[in-house]
Design a protein around this motif. Sequence first.
Motif, PDB file in Angstrom:
ATOM      1  N   ASN A 136      41.107  37.977  74.224  1.00 50.97           N
ATOM      2  CA  ASN A 136      42.137  36.928  74.271  1.00 50.97           C
ATOM      3  C   ASN A 136      41.723  35.716  73.453  1.00 50.97           C
ATOM      4  N   LEU A 137      40.449  35.355  73.556  1.00 47.04           N
ATOM      5  CA  LEU A 137      39.966  34.212  72.774  1.00 47.04           C
ATOM      6  C   LEU A 137      40.076  34.485  71.277  1.00 47.04           C
ATOM      7  N   LEU A 138      39.732  35.704  70.863  1.00 47.76           N
ATOM      8  CA  LEU A 138      39.857  36.068  69.450  1.00 47.76           C
ATOM      9  C   LEU A 138      41.303  35.995  68.980  1.00 47.76           C
ATOM     10  N   SER A 139      42.234  36.430  69.842  1.00 42.78           N
ATOM     11  CA  SER A 139      43.651  36.423  69.453  1.00 42.78           C
ATOM     12  C   SER A 139      44.216  35.013  69.363  1.00 42.78           C
ATOM     13  N   LEU A 140      43.617  34.057  70.082  1.00 44.39           N
ATOM     14  CA  LEU A 140      44.107  32.676  70.063  1.00 44.39           C
ATOM     15  C   LEU A 140      43.605  31.887  68.855  1.00 44.39           C
ATOM     16  N   MET A 141      42.557  32.355  68.226  1.00 41.12           N
ATOM     17  CA  MET A 141      41.927  31.580  67.145  1.00 41.12           C
ATOM     18  C   MET A 141      42.833  31.359  65.928  1.00 41.12           C
ATOM     19  N   PRO A 142      43.629  32.368  65.478  1.00 43.19           N
ATOM     20  CA  PRO A 142      44.506  32.097  64.324  1.00 43.19           C
ATOM     21  C   PRO A 142      45.501  30.973  64.587  1.00 43.19           C
ATOM     22  N   ASP A 143      46.101  30.940  65.792  1.00 44.10           N
ATOM     23  CA  ASP A 143      47.068  29.889  66.113  1.00 44.10           C
ATOM     24  C   ASP A 143      46.399  28.522  66.138  1.00 44.10           C
ATOM     25  N   ALA A 144      45.103  28.515  66.501  1.00 47.01           N
ATOM     26  CA  ALA A 144      44.365  27.251  66.525  1.00 47.01           C
ATOM     27  C   ALA A 144      43.772  26.922  65.159  1.00 47.01           C
ATOM     28  N   ARG A 145      44.105  27.777  64.165  1.00 47.75           N
ATOM     29  CA  ARG A 145      43.618  27.608  62.796  1.00 47.75           C
ATOM     30  C   ARG A 145      42.084  27.545  62.746  1.00 47.75           C
ATOM     31  N   VAL A 146      41.493  28.423  63.556  1.00 45.11           N
ATOM     32  CA  VAL A 146      40.033  28.561  63.582  1.00 45.11           C
ATOM     33  C   VAL A 146      39.695  29.962  63.112  1.00 45.11           C
ATOM     34  N   VAL A 147      38.789  30.069  62.162  1.00 47.68           N
ATOM     35  CA  VAL A 147      38.414  31.362  61.593  1.00 47.68           C
ATOM     36  C   VAL A 147      37.190  31.894  62.341  1.00 47.68           C
ATOM     37  N   PRO A 148      37.302  33.091  62.935  1.00 52.65           N
ATOM     38  CA  PRO A 148      36.139  33.656  63.626  1.00 52.65           C
ATOM     39  C   PRO A 148      35.055  34.032  62.630  1.00 52.65           C
ATOM     40  N   ASP A 149      33.797  33.967  63.081  1.00 50.01           N
ATOM     41  CA  ASP A 149      32.687  34.379  62.229  1.00 50.01           C
ATOM     42  C   ASP A 149      31.938  35.538  62.894  1.00 50.01           C
ATOM     43  N   GLU A 150      30.792  35.903  62.336  1.00 53.48           N
ATOM     44  CA  GLU A 150      30.060  37.055  62.878  1.00 53.48           C
ATOM     45  C   GLU A 150      29.589  36.803  64.318  1.00 53.48           C
ATOM     46  N   ILE A 151      29.330  35.551  64.662  1.00 51.82           N
ATOM     47  CA  ILE A 151      28.891  35.235  66.030  1.00 51.82           C
ATOM     48  C   ILE A 151      30.013  35.535  67.015  1.00 51.82           C
ATOM     49  N   THR A 152      31.230  35.200  66.649  1.00 54.59           N
ATOM     50  CA  THR A 152      32.384  35.463  67.519  1.00 54.59           C
ATOM     51  C   THR A 152      32.547  36.956  67.750  1.00 54.59           C
ATOM     52  N   TYR A 153      32.545  37.727  66.665  1.00 54.38           N
ATOM     53  CA  TYR A 153      32.731  39.171  66.784  1.00 54.38           C
ATOM     54  C   TYR A 153      31.567  39.830  67.528  1.00 54.38           C
ATOM     55  N   ASN A 154      30.346  39.397  67.220  1.00 54.72           N
ATOM     56  CA  ASN A 154      29.190  39.993  67.884  1.00 54.72           C
ATOM     57  C   ASN A 154      29.238  39.791  69.395  1.00 54.72           C
ATOM     58  N   ALA A 155      29.615  38.592  69.819  1.00 54.86           N
ATOM     59  CA  ALA A 155      29.702  38.306  71.254  1.00 54.86           C
ATOM     60  C   ALA A 155      30.797  39.138  71.912  1.00 54.86           C
ATOM     61  N   ALA A 156      31.923  39.287  71.215  1.00 51.11           N
ATOM     62  CA  ALA A 156      33.028  40.076  71.769  1.00 51.11           C
ATOM     63  C   ALA A 156      32.631  41.550  71.899  1.00 51.11           C
ATOM     64  N   ILE A 157      31.909  42.068  70.901  1.00 51.54           N
ATOM     65  CA  ILE A 157      31.462  43.467  70.966  1.00 51.54           C
ATOM     66  C   ILE A 157      30.456  43.648  72.101  1.00 51.54           C
ATOM     67  N   LYS A 158      29.539  42.707  72.240  1.00 52.10           N
ATOM     68  CA  LYS A 158      28.548  42.786  73.323  1.00 52.10           C
ATOM     69  C   LYS A 158      29.214  42.742  74.693  1.00 52.10           C
ATOM     70  N   ALA A 159      30.304  41.995  74.804  1.00 51.90           N
ATOM     71  CA  ALA A 159      31.013  41.886  76.089  1.00 51.90           C
ATOM     72  C   ALA A 159      31.581  43.231  76.536  1.00 51.90           C
ATOM     73  N   CYS A 160      31.745  44.155  75.590  1.00 54.90           N
ATOM     74  CA  CYS A 160      32.310  45.473  75.917  1.00 54.90           C
ATOM     75  C   CYS A 160      31.295  46.404  76.568  1.00 54.90           C
TER      76      CYS A 160
END
Length: 560
Positions: free
Chosen positions: A25-49
């Motif tokens: 959900n946080l990843l999906s909200l970032m485009p609307d907030a005009r925030v670009v995810p980086d490798e830290i964002t994706y890595n944390a989301a993958i680890k959460a799985c």
Amino acid sequence: MPNVITYNAATSACEKCGQWELALNLLSLMPDARVVPDEITYNAAIKACEKASQWQVALNLLSLMPEARVVPNEITYNAAISVCERSQQLDRGLQLLWESKERGISLSVAFFPWALARLSVDDPDIISGAFDEVALKLSASQLAPQELSMIAWAFGMLGVNNPAFFNTLVIQAVPQLQSFTMTDLLKLAWGSAGSGLDVELFRAIQNEVATRLEQVDLHMFSELSRNAFLQDTLGLLWASNFAGYCSNNLLAAARLVIRQAGANMDRAHGPSSSPAYQSMGELPCTEADPWQPASKPQIILDLPDRLVIFKPSGWEVYDQHSELQLSSFLQATLGKHFALVHDEDHQCGFLHRLDLPSSGLILAAKTYEAYYDLKVQLNAGEIARDYVVLCHGWVKPCLTSIKAKVFWRGLSPTSAGDHGKPSLTRMKVAAHARHRAAALSLVAVRIATGRRHQIRSHFSHVGHPTVCDGKYTAEATFQSDQDFCARNFLHRYRLAFKDLAGKDHQVMMPFPADLMISLQRVTSREIQSAETICDWLSGSSLRSWQDYPPLISKFQKRTS
């Protein structure tokens, strides 16, 4: 306005709690907030799985990274492979490993052997090639503590036999031990214990850990860090004991710090968590009658801060995989007087498990101090756990131990062999018998390690599976066994441990009625076996595993 740092902190929090849906959900909200995810964002989301075994979600996130112009790195593949391993998707994890090399991603020296060990790869050519590559880099450069510890851990888990390689690793590691974290020291010790004792390395690790324990102030730790420190210390005790080299200094320092941590937890939970008894004497307990159907648990020994419970077959210790829970029995018996028995993070006070179809004695603590005191005893090899099993075949009396590594995934059967966690089962063949045409052996067992399904998988590994074991015998054998035995013939008959004052306690429990009836249906092979089986049936001469005389084989009789 939230920025990428804010979102990264939030997704990292999701990672620690395993909240993968919230991370998405946080990843999906970032485009609307005009925030670009980086490798830290994706890595944390993958680890959460990982905790929820959401491997499809993790791999989908990995596939979306190029589209988002985010380059995967070693941490990304580390996380994705861990999710696949947790989800039992080992082939997919191996594909990711090859993909990481093909993409030319900058990888640490330890990454490849670590991944092979996590994925339980058993191809000797792949393993040999990986460690040949590591050996070249190890001889050419100085590696960091974390890399050395990961390589050592993988070395032990994969069963690599290369003393020269490990000696090179030791030469690099020993001068740097002060820079190793406790977790790194644990992995280093595990690697040495799993691949063969290196006395110099163990002596150096134990001296370093003992020094840290003497200087540690647990009040300076967060709860999470304190628990990790305690688990690492207990793990180091286990590895040292398994290797047969646990120094008195390490044991004394660990016992003092770990028991103090437990006492602090009791104070934090209030007076009800600390028994108001001055004496370490025994309290009244239920008398167990082995000839009565054992449908309910019974308290066999009740001390002020710890107790021994008889677990009947069909009861689970804790985990909520079945309706009959020993934890529920303990909570109903003790009520709300002891916070520990309601604390799932501390296994509701239970020190060990016993397989669902098996019966026997279970040790549990009422207080946190008792729990950690017993944890030290367990990991240092001071608690004796003795079993008796009826297994297939006439086991040769010269077979006195089974040392085979074990690994398992989820609810699948445990596999014993050359790969996985080090495990040791000691045994004494007590009697040979028959049921119709089937040869059987009654065997007394003491475990030096307590792995999942250890006895059952070890006996199956050496060709002598336990009687009426649906997981580790062929279906036809299992069906045939049910003609005389209704459930797995494995019983923990003895526990020996110390109380807080250091007084020895021993608890023994004869066969329950169902196993008594099954054993009465077998025919002894010869006189010594007949006498031994009669003793077990009477329950009057139970003793420590080490005091049982082994069966004298026909060959021994001829040469004596």
